[in-house]
Design an enzyme around this catalytic site. Sequence first.
Site, PDB file in Angstrom:
ATOM      1  N   HIS A  31       2.326   5.994  14.924  1.00  0.00           N
ATOM      2  CA  HIS A  31       2.870   7.109  14.057  1.00  0.00           C
ATOM      3  C   HIS A  31       1.890   7.457  13.025  1.00  0.00           C
ATOM      4  O   HIS A  31       2.269   8.434  12.092  1.00  0.00           O
ATOM      5  CB  HIS A  31       4.326   6.843  13.491  1.00  0.00           C
ATOM      6  CG  HIS A  31       4.176   5.545  12.535  1.00  0.00           C
ATOM      7  ND1 HIS A  31       4.282   4.415  12.927  1.00  0.00           N
ATOM      8  CD2 HIS A  31       4.125   5.498  11.207  1.00  0.00           C
ATOM      9  CE1 HIS A  31       4.149   3.488  11.993  1.00  0.00           C
ATOM     10  NE2 HIS A  31       4.142   4.070  10.754  1.00  0.00           N
ATOM     11  N   GLU A  91       0.711  -9.058  -1.215  1.00  0.00           N
ATOM     12  CA  GLU A  91      -0.048  -8.519  -0.147  1.00  0.00           C
ATOM     13  C   GLU A  91      -1.488  -7.902  -0.665  1.00  0.00           C
ATOM     14  O   GLU A  91      -1.656  -6.809  -0.228  1.00  0.00           O
ATOM     15  CB  GLU A  91       0.653  -7.700   0.838  1.00  0.00           C
ATOM     16  CG  GLU A  91      -0.176  -7.513   2.209  1.00  0.00           C
ATOM     17  CD  GLU A  91       0.554  -6.530   3.129  1.00  0.00           C
ATOM     18  OE1 GLU A  91       1.260  -6.993   4.059  1.00  0.00           O
ATOM     19  OE2 GLU A  91       0.298  -5.256   2.789  1.00  0.00           O
ATOM     20  N   HIS A 138       8.853   8.019  16.513  1.00  0.00           N
ATOM     21  CA  HIS A 138       8.884   8.302  14.902  1.00  0.00           C
ATOM     22  C   HIS A 138       9.299   9.856  14.735  1.00  0.00           C
ATOM     23  O   HIS A 138       9.000  10.735  15.616  1.00  0.00           O
ATOM     24  CB  HIS A 138       7.458   8.181  14.259  1.00  0.00           C
ATOM     25  CG  HIS A 138       7.702   8.183  12.770  1.00  0.00           C
ATOM     26  ND1 HIS A 138       7.728   9.428  12.110  1.00  0.00           N
ATOM     27  CD2 HIS A 138       7.292   7.185  11.873  1.00  0.00           C
ATOM     28  CE1 HIS A 138       7.692   9.259  10.816  1.00  0.00           C
ATOM     29  NE2 HIS A 138       7.657   7.870  10.616  1.00  0.00           N
ATOM     30  N   ASP A 186       0.909  -1.178   0.182  1.00  0.00           N
ATOM     31  CA  ASP A 186      -0.081  -0.239   0.010  1.00  0.00           C
ATOM     32  C   ASP A 186       0.783   1.235   0.005  1.00  0.00           C
ATOM     33  O   ASP A 186       0.362   2.280   0.270  1.00  0.00           O
ATOM     34  CB  ASP A 186      -1.034   0.024   1.266  1.00  0.00           C
ATOM     35  CG  ASP A 186      -0.169  -0.342   2.540  1.00  0.00           C
ATOM     36  OD1 ASP A 186       1.089   0.115   2.563  1.00  0.00           O
ATOM     37  OD2 ASP A 186      -0.857  -0.530   3.694  1.00  0.00           O
ATOM     38  N   GLU A 204      -2.760   4.744   2.631  1.00  0.00           N
ATOM     39  CA  GLU A 204      -2.489   3.325   2.540  1.00  0.00           C
ATOM     40  C   GLU A 204      -3.911   2.841   1.900  1.00  0.00           C
ATOM     41  O   GLU A 204      -3.673   2.012   0.658  1.00  0.00           O
ATOM     42  CB  GLU A 204      -1.921   2.692   3.607  1.00  0.00           C
ATOM     43  CG  GLU A 204      -0.581   2.984   4.089  1.00  0.00           C
ATOM     44  CD  GLU A 204      -0.448   4.390   4.915  1.00  0.00           C
ATOM     45  OE1 GLU A 204       0.686   4.742   5.412  1.00  0.00           O
ATOM     46  OE2 GLU A 204      -1.515   4.804   5.175  1.00  0.00           O
ATOM     47  N   ARG A 230      -0.822   8.764  10.378  1.00  0.00           N
ATOM     48  CA  ARG A 230      -1.307  10.051  10.049  1.00  0.00           C
ATOM     49  C   ARG A 230      -2.560  10.196  10.723  1.00  0.00           C
ATOM     50  O   ARG A 230      -2.727  11.375  11.209  1.00  0.00           O
ATOM     51  CB  ARG A 230      -1.521  10.446   8.515  1.00  0.00           C
ATOM     52  CG  ARG A 230       0.068  10.494   7.892  1.00  0.00           C
ATOM     53  CD  ARG A 230      -0.378  10.800   6.460  1.00  0.00           C
ATOM     54  NE  ARG A 230       0.688  11.214   5.720  1.00  0.00           N
ATOM     55  CZ  ARG A 230       1.705   9.965   5.276  1.00  0.00           C
ATOM     56  NH1 ARG A 230       1.415   8.988   5.433  1.00  0.00           N
ATOM     57  NH2 ARG A 230       2.987  10.532   4.586  1.00  0.00           N
TER      58      ARG A 230
END
Length: 382
Positions: A207, A115, A239, A93, A129, A209
């Site tokens: 981390h 995947e 991060h 992704d 993603e 978004r």
Amino acid sequence: MAVMGTRPDTIKMAPVVHALLAAQPDVEPIVCVTAQHREMLDEVLRLFEITPDVDLDIMTKTQSLTDITTRVLIGMERVLVERRPDVVLVHGDTTTSTAAALAAFYQKIPVGHVEAGLRTSSIAEPYPEEANRRLTGVLTSFHFAPTSRAKSNLLAERTQHAHIAVTGNTVIDAFLATERRIRERGIATPSLDGLDHGRPLIFVTAHRRENHDQIGEIARAIATIAAFPERPQILWPVHPSPQVAPVVHAVLDGNPHVRLVDPLNYAETVAAVAASHFVLTDSGGLQEEAPTLGKPVLVMRRETERPEGLEAGTLRLVGAEYVDIVSETHRLLTDGALYARMARASNPYGDGHASERIVAGLLAVLRGGPVPSEFAPLPAAV
């Protein structure tokens, strides 16, 4: 051609690269990296002893998603015209994967999606993603789904049954190989030095978004958890994002029960999971990796594209609110029966041989090799 650009997709594609190399001379592998993440990518390449044939080196300090997409598109056009691979393999992704898949489509080169088929109910979670994996799926000829649920997601989107192979997830291949390498070679893991092995270790990452507005809540929750009478130790690789690091350090610096460290390399991450009592994360990969070693995972998200782990009992969704993180963490620390159920649950994501199945499937299509018994015949190459 295997294309990767970030640390996560390189970890998961590394076993595929090694399987391609092992299949020579039937396969001529071409390894292409975009370096969407430069330093983190290079660390993984060194760990897995992979030397790229092509390095687009696109990363800039202030890159946006638009910058990444356009740089990958432009760079891949030249590479694809020169190399003309039979198939372009992309993973999961990332923005690198979607842009590389689009570049391959423009050159009429089939795309293999490793995947494939992970889905959430919202195109915005996780961002970007979920949109990336959906867009990549539309451009894909060969869908390598990690689970039957992922295959069902693809079938619901009218993907042809014969175009989908259920292989398991290559992240399990990478995780098991790295854990074995740490044990056999005695690889140093300084982030674990000095920890009290008599106290439970909670490994934390946060981390994503969609959680940036909640990082302060998560950090406050960790401060409360660190004061529990069960005396847990917290290891949190922070991060470097400006939305994450300053907030976390402002809340937790100086806490004697919390060890804040810079992002760990992959070997240290595997070692930390192995040493942990359980994992508290908003990561995708850790939801699959930690249960391989019998480590329960509390997921700080509202939903997950890995529902198989929820059904199997290896994961629990706790969200990113202070009260929920604190209460669910306390429950897992104190409820021995719950911990035992989660630790013993069978990992639904694979057995460590997904990469071999992917390469065998490609050879069946492109070189007339035997079709692996694990999945239906793949489509003829276009």
